[in-house]
Design an enzyme around this catalytic site. Sequence first.
Site, PDB file in Angstrom:
ATOM      1  N   PHE A 125       0.778  -0.913   0.579  1.00  0.00           N
ATOM      2  CA  PHE A 125       0.226  -0.156  -0.233  1.00  0.00           C
ATOM      3  C   PHE A 125       0.938   1.354   0.412  1.00  0.00           C
ATOM      4  O   PHE A 125      -0.011   2.059  -0.393  1.00  0.00           O
ATOM      5  CB  PHE A 125      -0.862  -0.293   1.234  1.00  0.00           C
ATOM      6  CG  PHE A 125      -1.545  -1.082   1.330  1.00  0.00           C
ATOM      7  CD1 PHE A 125      -3.172  -1.435   0.750  1.00  0.00           C
ATOM      8  CD2 PHE A 125      -1.574  -2.274   1.824  1.00  0.00           C
ATOM      9  CE1 PHE A 125      -3.213  -2.341   0.617  1.00  0.00           C
ATOM     10  CE2 PHE A 125      -2.139  -4.139   2.610  1.00  0.00           C
ATOM     11  CZ  PHE A 125      -3.580  -3.540   1.915  1.00  0.00           C
ATOM     12  N   THR A 155       2.737  -6.681   4.368  1.00  0.00           N
ATOM     13  CA  THR A 155       1.800  -6.165   4.833  1.00  0.00           C
ATOM     14  C   THR A 155      -0.001  -6.110   5.185  1.00  0.00           C
ATOM     15  O   THR A 155      -0.401  -5.551   3.715  1.00  0.00           O
ATOM     16  CB  THR A 155       2.087  -5.025   6.102  1.00  0.00           C
ATOM     17  OG1 THR A 155       2.351  -3.948   4.961  1.00  0.00           O
ATOM     18  CG2 THR A 155       3.918  -5.407   6.340  1.00  0.00           C
ATOM     19  N   SER A 180       9.522  -0.944   0.962  1.00  0.00           N
ATOM     20  CA  SER A 180       8.563  -0.498   1.609  1.00  0.00           C
ATOM     21  C   SER A 180       9.342   1.231   2.051  1.00  0.00           C
ATOM     22  O   SER A 180      10.499   1.740   0.979  1.00  0.00           O
ATOM     23  CB  SER A 180       8.309  -0.535   3.021  1.00  0.00           C
ATOM     24  OG  SER A 180       9.024  -0.479   4.302  1.00  0.00           O
ATOM     25  N   ASP A 182       9.611   4.286   4.970  1.00  0.00           N
ATOM     26  CA  ASP A 182      10.476   4.264   6.437  1.00  0.00           C
ATOM     27  C   ASP A 182       9.340   3.746   7.504  1.00  0.00           C
ATOM     28  O   ASP A 182       9.584   3.327   8.395  1.00  0.00           O
ATOM     29  CB  ASP A 182      10.522   5.916   6.433  1.00  0.00           C
ATOM     30  CG  ASP A 182      11.866   6.259   5.445  1.00  0.00           C
ATOM     31  OD1 ASP A 182      12.550   5.809   5.256  1.00  0.00           O
ATOM     32  OD2 ASP A 182      11.558   7.384   5.010  1.00  0.00           O
ATOM     33  N   GLU A 187       7.245   0.522  12.377  1.00  0.00           N
ATOM     34  CA  GLU A 187       7.232   0.046  13.192  1.00  0.00           C
ATOM     35  C   GLU A 187       8.009  -1.623  13.437  1.00  0.00           C
ATOM     36  O   GLU A 187       7.660  -2.077  14.187  1.00  0.00           O
ATOM     37  CB  GLU A 187       6.083  -0.868  11.601  1.00  0.00           C
ATOM     38  CG  GLU A 187       5.016   0.071  11.619  1.00  0.00           C
ATOM     39  CD  GLU A 187       3.307  -0.489  10.961  1.00  0.00           C
ATOM     40  OE1 GLU A 187       3.318  -1.885  11.019  1.00  0.00           O
ATOM     41  OE2 GLU A 187       2.908   0.021   9.916  1.00  0.00           O
ATOM     42  N   GLY A 212       8.845   3.208  -1.052  1.00  0.00           N
ATOM     43  CA  GLY A 212       8.136   4.580  -0.435  1.00  0.00           C
ATOM     44  C   GLY A 212       7.716   5.229  -1.032  1.00  0.00           C
ATOM     45  O   GLY A 212       7.986   5.232  -2.242  1.00  0.00           O
ATOM     46  N   ARG A 280      -2.632   9.623  -1.634  1.00  0.00           N
ATOM     47  CA  ARG A 280      -1.460   8.363  -1.484  1.00  0.00           C
ATOM     48  C   ARG A 280      -1.597   8.132  -3.041  1.00  0.00           C
ATOM     49  O   ARG A 280      -0.179   7.720  -3.190  1.00  0.00           O
ATOM     50  CB  ARG A 280      -1.573   7.525  -0.400  1.00  0.00           C
ATOM     51  CG  ARG A 280      -0.836   6.634  -0.381  1.00  0.00           C
ATOM     52  CD  ARG A 280      -0.628   5.862   0.209  1.00  0.00           C
ATOM     53  NE  ARG A 280      -0.397   5.954   2.065  1.00  0.00           N
ATOM     54  CZ  ARG A 280       1.016   6.516   2.261  1.00  0.00           C
ATOM     55  NH1 ARG A 280       1.424   5.289   1.158  1.00  0.00           N
ATOM     56  NH2 ARG A 280       1.168   6.862   3.031  1.00  0.00           N
ATOM     57  N   ARG A 286       2.721  13.202  -3.608  1.00  0.00           N
ATOM     58  CA  ARG A 286       1.356  14.080  -3.180  1.00  0.00           C
ATOM     59  C   ARG A 286       2.473  15.168  -1.958  1.00  0.00           C
ATOM     60  O   ARG A 286       1.391  15.525  -1.767  1.00  0.00           O
ATOM     61  CB  ARG A 286       0.790  13.073  -2.536  1.00  0.00           C
ATOM     62  CG  ARG A 286       1.668  12.417  -1.312  1.00  0.00           C
ATOM     63  CD  ARG A 286       0.250  11.165  -0.613  1.00  0.00           C
ATOM     64  NE  ARG A 286       1.894  10.342   0.632  1.00  0.00           N
ATOM     65  CZ  ARG A 286       2.013  10.431   1.805  1.00  0.00           C
ATOM     66  NH1 ARG A 286       1.684  11.365   2.279  1.00  0.00           N
ATOM     67  NH2 ARG A 286       3.004   9.517   2.480  1.00  0.00           N
TER      68      ARG A 286
END
Length: 390
Positions: A125, A155, A180, A182, A187, A212, A280, A286
């Site tokens: 995502f 995830t 991914s 950061d 996490e 990401g 996003r 963005r």
Amino acid sequence: MDRPDSDFSSRPVLSDRVLINGAVTPVTFFADGVLRWTERGERSLIVEKEVLGVKVEGPKVRIGALVDGGGGIFCVGSSGGGLVRKDLVFEPLSEDSQRLWCQKLLEFIDSLGRPKRLFVFVNPFGGSKSASKIFVDEVKPLFDDAGVQFTLQETQYQLHAKEVAKTLDLSKYDGIVCVSGDGILVEVVNGLLEREDWDTAIKMPLGVVPAGTGNGMAKSLLDSVGEPCKVSNAVLAIIRGHKRSLDVATIWQGKTKFFSVLMLAWGLVADVDIESEKYRWMGSARLDFYAIQRIVHLRQYNGSISFVPAPGFEGFGEPTSYNDDGESTNTDPSQEKPTKVRQLAYEGPDINLKNMNWRTIKGPFVSVWLHNVPWGGEDTRAAPDAKVGL
């Protein structure tokens, strides 16, 4: 290429004549891990730096490599063209010779202490939602070439990686990789530090592959060693097992504790990061898009910042003392933690906050941005003087 000035490191371990593209060619493997041969000029491979793995294919030996493509394939002194995937395929003239070549090359690679088993998080995502494709197209082929076994976990929701990291059997793996931005890395760090065995868990090597929105950690780590922030460079560093230590900040917000390895923001930057979530679908653009909106309609934030100055910055702010009057922003964390948390998780640094040289700056503020590493994103060098741990 700089070779060590040592009789031992430059001595040949194995020298033989093999077939390369049908031509008999002398090849020499040196003790310092350099493979040299002649094929339309002098060629070389630095095993530690460039070689992914070694495979036997019938009578042939295939050496998979990721090399600098700036000056031609396997050329001595090539630079600047980015990493390209290339193979050296040769055929020893006997079975005994083939076994010896494989033995010497694999023994050297094993001596490097590279990771063999990795747990990989992929955030489908994040950013432009391209992490799954990046893993399949760019990460997995390199892991396969290097003989790295991995367990893949996509995830599914926010804090999923944290939950997995808290209960993961770390004895099965040599490292954890985050494909991914950061957020997944943060996490994982929080999950490891909330484990009962946190003091052992936090020693687990963590790898980051930029996939990401911001990719500030990957950029900071790769830039610190002069490498571009690209997937191939990140994966090669992981395969080689290169590690850097990193500071962890303990953050308390009321009675909520969390840990940060990248940055802490309040004001403009935090607004842009949080409020741009609705855009996003734009990927990393963005942040720029929403930053312009927020700058045009600038907000101010009232408050004060208390800090202990680094050497050379003692003149900033006004003198103050550590405030432990019970307010959440200045309360000693050890006075607030429940007994269970104090026993089963990392408590934060063991330091006496009251006896330090505190200074304070009063607002209003437009933005407060605290950085642990130089880059907040691939194109945002927010803290040039910050250093990645040595």
